[in-house]
Motif scaffolding. Sequence first.
Motif, PDB file in Angstrom:
ATOM      1  N   SER A 267       0.842  -1.195   0.000  1.00 15.63           N
ATOM      2  CA  SER A 267       0.000   0.000   0.000  1.00 15.63           C
ATOM      3  C   SER A 267       0.879   1.247   0.000  1.00 15.63           C
ATOM      4  O   SER A 267       1.994   1.244   0.512  1.00 15.63           O
ATOM      5  CB  SER A 267      -0.953   0.000   1.193  1.00 15.63           C
ATOM      6  OG  SER A 267      -0.250  -0.106   2.407  1.00 15.63           O
ATOM      7  N   LEU A 268       0.323   2.277  -0.592  1.00 11.45           N
ATOM      8  CA  LEU A 268       1.004   3.571  -0.666  1.00 11.45           C
ATOM      9  C   LEU A 268       0.032   4.621  -0.181  1.00 11.45           C
ATOM     10  O   LEU A 268      -1.087   4.734  -0.690  1.00 11.45           O
ATOM     11  CB  LEU A 268       1.421   3.870  -2.107  1.00 11.45           C
ATOM     12  CG  LEU A 268       2.082   5.218  -2.366  1.00 11.45           C
ATOM     13  CD1 LEU A 268       3.450   5.288  -1.690  1.00 11.45           C
ATOM     14  CD2 LEU A 268       2.216   5.448  -3.864  1.00 11.45           C
TER      15      LEU A 268
ATOM     16  N   TRP B 179       4.797  -6.336   8.931  1.00 10.97           N
ATOM     17  CA  TRP B 179       4.804  -5.253   7.961  1.00 10.97           C
ATOM     18  C   TRP B 179       5.996  -4.330   8.191  1.00 10.97           C
ATOM     19  O   TRP B 179       6.558  -4.268   9.276  1.00 10.97           O
ATOM     20  CB  TRP B 179       3.499  -4.468   7.971  1.00 10.97           C
ATOM     21  CG  TRP B 179       3.133  -3.823   9.273  1.00 10.97           C
ATOM     22  CD1 TRP B 179       2.289  -4.313  10.226  1.00 10.97           C
ATOM     23  CD2 TRP B 179       3.589  -2.560   9.785  1.00 10.97           C
ATOM     24  NE1 TRP B 179       2.193  -3.438  11.278  1.00 10.97           N
ATOM     25  CE2 TRP B 179       2.977  -2.358  11.033  1.00 10.97           C
ATOM     26  CE3 TRP B 179       4.457  -1.587   9.296  1.00 10.97           C
ATOM     27  CZ2 TRP B 179       3.210  -1.219  11.801  1.00 10.97           C
ATOM     28  CZ3 TRP B 179       4.687  -0.453  10.055  1.00 10.97           C
ATOM     29  CH2 TRP B 179       4.060  -0.281  11.300  1.00 10.97           C
ATOM     30  N   ALA B 180       6.334  -3.634   7.117  1.00  6.19           N
ATOM     31  CA  ALA B 180       7.416  -2.644   7.164  1.00  6.19           C
ATOM     32  C   ALA B 180       7.004  -1.467   6.293  1.00  6.19           C
ATOM     33  O   ALA B 180       6.397  -1.651   5.232  1.00  6.19           O
ATOM     34  CB  ALA B 180       8.714  -3.252   6.660  1.00  6.19           C
ATOM     35  N   GLU B 181       7.330  -0.266   6.763  1.00  4.10           N
ATOM     36  CA  GLU B 181       7.006   0.957   6.024  1.00  4.10           C
ATOM     37  C   GLU B 181       8.256   1.779   5.762  1.00  4.10           C
ATOM     38  O   GLU B 181       9.118   1.904   6.631  1.00  4.10           O
ATOM     39  CB  GLU B 181       6.050   1.838   6.819  1.00  4.10           C
ATOM     40  CG  GLU B 181       4.628   1.395   6.802  1.00  4.10           C
ATOM     41  CD  GLU B 181       3.710   2.376   7.503  1.00  4.10           C
ATOM     42  OE1 GLU B 181       2.494   2.205   7.357  1.00  4.10           O
ATOM     43  OE2 GLU B 181       4.176   3.310   8.197  1.00  4.10           O
TER      44      GLU B 181
ATOM     45  N   ARG C 255       4.045   0.716   2.294  1.00  6.21           N
ATOM     46  CA  ARG C 255       4.014  -0.402   3.252  1.00  6.21           C
ATOM     47  C   ARG C 255       3.980  -1.723   2.498  1.00  6.21           C
ATOM     48  O   ARG C 255       3.235  -1.880   1.546  1.00  6.21           O
ATOM     49  CB  ARG C 255       2.776  -0.306   4.136  1.00  6.21           C
ATOM     50  CG  ARG C 255       2.596  -1.510   5.059  1.00  6.21           C
ATOM     51  CD  ARG C 255       1.297  -1.440   5.819  1.00  6.21           C
ATOM     52  NE  ARG C 255       1.382  -0.416   6.829  1.00  6.21           N
ATOM     53  CZ  ARG C 255       1.042  -0.598   8.101  1.00  6.21           C
ATOM     54  NH1 ARG C 255       0.566  -1.749   8.513  1.00  6.21           N
ATOM     55  NH2 ARG C 255       1.157   0.385   8.970  1.00  6.21           N
ATOM     56  N   VAL C 256       4.801  -2.654   2.975  1.00  2.54           N
ATOM     57  CA  VAL C 256       4.762  -4.034   2.509  1.00  2.54           C
ATOM     58  C   VAL C 256       4.414  -4.875   3.727  1.00  2.54           C
ATOM     59  O   VAL C 256       5.083  -4.788   4.763  1.00  2.54           O
ATOM     60  CB  VAL C 256       6.118  -4.480   1.916  1.00  2.54           C
ATOM     61  CG1 VAL C 256       6.057  -5.937   1.488  1.00  2.54           C
ATOM     62  CG2 VAL C 256       6.515  -3.592   0.747  1.00  2.54           C
ATOM     63  N   ALA C 257       3.340  -5.669   3.607  1.00  2.00           N
ATOM     64  CA  ALA C 257       2.881  -6.500   4.716  1.00  2.00           C
ATOM     65  C   ALA C 257       2.725  -7.933   4.229  1.00  2.00           C
ATOM     66  O   ALA C 257       2.148  -8.166   3.165  1.00  2.00           O
ATOM     67  CB  ALA C 257       1.562  -5.980   5.262  1.00  2.00           C
ATOM     68  N   VAL C 258       3.241  -8.886   5.008  1.00  2.00           N
ATOM     69  CA  VAL C 258       3.150 -10.298   4.651  1.00  2.00           C
ATOM     70  C   VAL C 258       2.435 -11.028   5.778  1.00  2.00           C
ATOM     71  O   VAL C 258       2.837 -10.941   6.939  1.00  2.00           O
ATOM     72  CB  VAL C 258       4.545 -10.905   4.392  1.00  2.00           C
ATOM     73  CG1 VAL C 258       4.433 -12.399   4.097  1.00  2.00           C
ATOM     74  CG2 VAL C 258       5.234 -10.171   3.239  1.00  2.00           C
ATOM     75  N   THR C 259       1.379 -11.746   5.411  1.00  2.00           N
ATOM     76  CA  THR C 259       0.576 -12.488   6.377  1.00  2.00           C
ATOM     77  C   THR C 259       0.768 -13.977   6.145  1.00  2.00           C
ATOM     78  O   THR C 259       0.714 -14.439   5.000  1.00  2.00           O
ATOM     79  CB  THR C 259      -0.915 -12.122   6.232  1.00  2.00           C
ATOM     80  OG1 THR C 259      -1.059 -10.716   6.432  1.00  2.00           O
ATOM     81  CG2 THR C 259      -1.770 -12.865   7.240  1.00  2.00           C
TER      82      THR C 259
END
Length: 146
Positions: free
Chosen positions: A79-80, A135-137, A86-90
Amino acid sequence: MINSCPPSCLPKGNDRYDAVNYTPYPSNISRARRHVAQLAADWGHPDIAGDAALLASELCTNALLHGCLRDRLFRVETSLTGNALRVAVTDPRGERLPHPHTPVADDQFGRGLLIVRTLANRWAVEKLTVGKTVWAEMDMPGGLDA
């Protein structure tokens, strides 16, 4: 796990969002990495595409090694917002939380979260009813409003 702040629920005006589910196979790490890099470029930030790809790669590798179960998908959300990517991995294994540590010189593994901490301005783990999201931003210079 620092500065936890979940993304807003609904995208606003210029915000962007993408989500892809992957099967838990190593070849999908590179697919996710390329996809996130392409999104960053398509969304007007080719200068951070490489770093975004590296974040995705590290988070996906951790999910595959420590969080995936056979025949259970992992999800990559990108997401931007006006000021951050943000990159989020579930993944489905909420009981296996990431724990950063300092590897010694001859360790083969254990540097992924160090890379995430170096590239990201914020990162965290969110426990879910089933599984977890890491997640990381990265803050965007000037953001979308510039």
